[in-house]
Design an enzyme around this catalytic site. Structure first.
Site, PDB file in Angstrom:
ATOM      1  N   GLU A   1     -41.129 -51.737   4.914  1.00  0.00           N
ATOM      2  CA  GLU A   1     -40.868 -50.405   5.442  1.00  0.00           C
ATOM      3  C   GLU A   1     -41.971 -49.852   6.352  1.00  0.00           C
ATOM      4  OE1 GLU A   1     -38.268 -50.632   1.740  1.00  0.00           O
ATOM      5  OE2 GLU A   1     -40.162 -51.462   2.465  1.00  0.00           O
TER       6      GLU A   1
ATOM      7  N   GLU B   1     -36.763 -53.589  -3.739  1.00  0.00           N
ATOM      8  CA  GLU B   1     -36.827 -52.478  -4.694  1.00  0.00           C
ATOM      9  C   GLU B   1     -35.712 -52.560  -5.725  1.00  0.00           C
ATOM     10  OE1 GLU B   1     -38.750 -48.540  -3.073  1.00  0.00           O
ATOM     11  OE2 GLU B   1     -37.175 -49.198  -1.661  1.00  0.00           O
TER      12      GLU B   1
END
Length: 262
Positions: free
Chosen positions: A136, A116
């Protein structure tokens, strides 16, 4: 190399290029709150520096970043955790809004939060053996540091769903094919290739780079007509600049332009 804040980030000033480093190599540059704050401070400083025309984001040592520090994330799930949950989004927004173009050099590993971290950068140079993906969903959550919003804008909704919902690493060649990264190279060469890419940007007019980036970033934020008007406004800002005149004179005279950010 100049240490920033608590010393977990650093800036190496190289003429018109600034190299920002995650500087925690003994922990594979795993991100803590202090490291994220230091990075934010580094990009805020660069954003106000007229001498910097392009930026790289690199990891000190052999790895870009192992992602979020696992001990920090363990503490974060405690009910009485005092960890600032806005630190990471604030860092990504700071990188995205930095007026100079930013090139990420991604070597060896950039999973989850480190993935990210690269998304608001303008360009990404990826190592051929890098572990690069959003994991995640395998950890009981989903990427919510901007991954579900920035990634579809880069690769389209279908590919973004594949990356987010499978939780698997992205094959580097596929990352290149889908336009997620701009160049592949050996992991040992990533940092130097990112610097060379930034140096190539520095050959162009800095005000053109900055206004071009602003116009492009607005493309997904405005309706078309409003975006076209914004583009024209930014273009007119440069009509009377010395660099604009220099660019055309140099082309007519068949020489390299000497831009001065004026």
């Amino acid at each position: 190399m100049e240490s920033i804040g608590t010393g977990l980030a650093a800036i190496d000033w190289n003429d018109r290029r600034a190299d920002v480093y995650l500087s925690r190599p003994e922990k594979r540059n795993a991100m803590t709150v202090d490291l994220m704050r230091d990075l934010t401070e580094a990009f805020e400083r660069i954003d106000t520096d007229d001498e910097v025309w392009a930026v790289t984001l690199l990891g000190e040592g052999p790895v870009f970043s192992a992602g979020m520090d696992l001990s920090m994330m363990r503490d974060r799930v405690e009910p009485d955790s005092e960890i600032d949950r806005d630190t990471f989004p604030a860092l990504l927004e700071t990188i995205e809004s930095t007026r100079q173009p930013v090139v990420a050099g991604i070597k060896r590993a950039a999973p989850a939060g480190a993935f990210e971290l690269t998304l608001p950068c303008d360009f990404r140079i990826l190592g051929r053996d890098a572990k690069y993906g959003l994991l995640e969903v395998a950890l009981g959550t989903f990427p919510h540091g901007g991954g579900t919003q920035r990634l579809p804008r880069l690769v389209g909704l279908s590919k973004a769903k594949e990356i987010v919902l499978t939780g698997e690493f992205v094959d580097p060649k596929e990352a290149k094919r889908m336009g997620l990264v701009h160049e592949l190279c050996d992991d040992e060469a990533v940092d130097e290739r990112a610097k060379a890419f930034a140096d190539r940007l520095c050959e162009n007019a800095p005000l053109g780079l900055e206004n071009g980036k602003r116009a492009l970033n607005a493309a997904f934020e405005m309706p078309l007509e409003q975006g076209l008007q914004f583009e024209r406004t930014l273009g007119r800002e440069l009509d009377d600049t010395d660099d604009y005149r220099e660019g055309f004179e140099a082309r007519l005279e068949e020489r390299e332009p000497q831009f001065r950010r004026e």
